[in-house]
Design a protein around this motif. Structure first.
Motif, PDB file in Angstrom:
ATOM      1  N   ASN A  37      50.503  40.430  42.400  1.00 54.33           N
ATOM      2  CA  ASN A  37      50.114  41.268  41.320  1.00 54.33           C
ATOM      3  C   ASN A  37      50.594  42.717  41.381  1.00 54.33           C
ATOM      4  OD1 ASN A  37      48.742  39.097  39.786  1.00 54.33           O
ATOM      5  ND2 ASN A  37      47.306  39.196  41.719  1.00 54.33           N
ATOM      6  N   TYR A  38      50.602  43.227  42.626  1.00 56.54           N
ATOM      7  CA  TYR A  38      50.890  44.689  42.753  1.00 56.54           C
ATOM      8  C   TYR A  38      51.762  44.893  43.846  1.00 56.54           C
ATOM      9  CZ  TYR A  38      46.137  44.700  40.358  1.00 56.54           C
ATOM     10  OH  TYR A  38      45.200  44.404  39.727  1.00 56.54           O
ATOM     11  N   LYS A  50      42.971  51.644  40.953  1.00 55.37           N
ATOM     12  CA  LYS A  50      41.644  50.790  40.925  1.00 55.37           C
ATOM     13  C   LYS A  50      40.782  51.248  42.144  1.00 55.37           C
ATOM     14  CE  LYS A  50      43.302  46.820  38.446  1.00 55.37           C
ATOM     15  NZ  LYS A  50      42.681  45.549  38.010  1.00 55.37           N
ATOM     16  N   GLU A  54      36.593  47.371  42.171  1.00 52.58           N
ATOM     17  CA  GLU A  54      37.300  46.627  40.962  1.00 52.58           C
ATOM     18  C   GLU A  54      38.152  45.621  41.694  1.00 52.58           C
ATOM     19  OE1 GLU A  54      37.741  50.250  37.661  1.00 52.58           O
ATOM     20  OE2 GLU A  54      38.947  50.153  39.418  1.00 52.58           O
ATOM     21  N   LEU A  55      39.139  46.054  42.485  1.00 56.63           N
ATOM     22  CA  LEU A  55      39.827  44.815  43.406  1.00 56.63           C
ATOM     23  C   LEU A  55      38.925  43.733  43.906  1.00 56.63           C
ATOM     24  CD1 LEU A  55      42.402  47.284  45.113  1.00 56.63           C
ATOM     25  CD2 LEU A  55      42.711  45.816  43.193  1.00 56.63           C
ATOM     26  N   TYR A  57      36.312  42.740  42.581  1.00 55.32           N
ATOM     27  CA  TYR A  57      35.828  41.768  41.169  1.00 55.32           C
ATOM     28  C   TYR A  57      37.120  41.021  41.100  1.00 55.32           C
ATOM     29  CZ  TYR A  57      34.555  40.718  36.595  1.00 55.32           C
ATOM     30  OH  TYR A  57      34.040  39.958  35.542  1.00 55.32           O
ATOM     31  N   ASP A  58      38.209  41.355  41.061  1.00 55.15           N
ATOM     32  CA  ASP A  58      39.415  40.628  40.698  1.00 55.15           C
ATOM     33  C   ASP A  58      39.749  39.754  41.695  1.00 55.15           C
ATOM     34  OD1 ASP A  58      39.978  42.523  38.599  1.00 55.15           O
ATOM     35  OD2 ASP A  58      41.771  43.752  39.850  1.00 55.15           O
ATOM     36  N   GLN A  60      37.231  38.045  43.430  1.00 53.61           N
ATOM     37  CA  GLN A  60      36.014  37.301  43.215  1.00 53.61           C
ATOM     38  C   GLN A  60      36.140  35.615  42.915  1.00 53.61           C
ATOM     39  OE1 GLN A  60      32.794  39.080  41.273  1.00 53.61           O
ATOM     40  NE2 GLN A  60      32.380  37.438  40.199  1.00 53.61           N
ATOM     41  N   ASN A  61      37.108  35.538  42.188  1.00 46.33           N
ATOM     42  CA  ASN A  61      37.412  34.068  41.927  1.00 46.33           C
ATOM     43  C   ASN A  61      38.221  33.290  42.741  1.00 46.33           C
ATOM     44  OD1 ASN A  61      35.804  34.120  39.319  1.00 46.33           O
ATOM     45  ND2 ASN A  61      37.671  34.488  38.292  1.00 46.33           N
ATOM     46  N   GLU A  94      51.626  47.594  39.015  1.00 48.87           N
ATOM     47  CA  GLU A  94      51.522  46.471  38.509  1.00 48.87           C
ATOM     48  C   GLU A  94      52.868  45.623  38.424  1.00 48.87           C
ATOM     49  OE1 GLU A  94      49.455  46.798  34.598  1.00 48.87           O
ATOM     50  OE2 GLU A  94      47.665  45.891  35.484  1.00 48.87           O
TER      51      GLU A  94
END
Length: 96
Positions: A37-38, A50, A54-55, A57-58, A60-61, A94
Motif C-alpha cells: 500500500n505504501y 498518517k 490510523e495505521l 486501524y487500517d 485491524q482487519n 500511496e
C-alpha cells in the motif's frame, strides 16, 4: 542448590517455537501490508500523513498490532516522521 537432571520440557520448547512462528507471521503480515500500500519515497501528489493509530486501524482487519510493534516495522522500512502542529505523523507515499 538442586537441579533437575535428565528431564527436559519438550512441550515448553514447542510452545516457544509456536510463539516465534506466530511473531514471524505477524511481522510478515505488517510488512506485506506496508509494501503493498505504501512506499517510503514517491511523488508529492501521492504523499499522505498518517498517525500510528490510523495505521493500526487500517491493519485491524488483518492483524491486531501494537503501536510499538508497528512503529518498529515502519522504522525498519525507512519511513520517516514529520511533526505537524506538534503531533508526529508518518510520511507515506500511496501506491496506485
Amino acid at each position: 542448590m538442586s537441579k533437575k537432571i535428565g528431564f527436559r520440557h519438550y512441550q515448553e520448547q514447542d510452545e516457544d517455537d509456536k510463539q516465534k512462528q506466530d511473531e514471524q507471521k505477524r511481522q510478515t503480515a505488517i510488512a506485506d501490508f506496508l509494501r503493498h500500500n505504501y512506499a517510503p519515497i514517491g511523488a508529492t501528489s501521492q504523499k499522505v500523513y498518517k498517525t500510528t493509530v490510523e495505521l493500526q486501524y487500517d491493519l485491524q482487519n488483518i492483524i491486531d498490532v501494537s503501536a510499538l510493534e508497528l512503529a518498529k516495522q515502519l522504522t525498519e522500512a525507512r519511513f520517516t516522521i514529520e511533526y505537524v502542529c506538534g503531533q508526529p505523523f508518518w510520511v507515506l507515499y500511496e501506491k496506485i
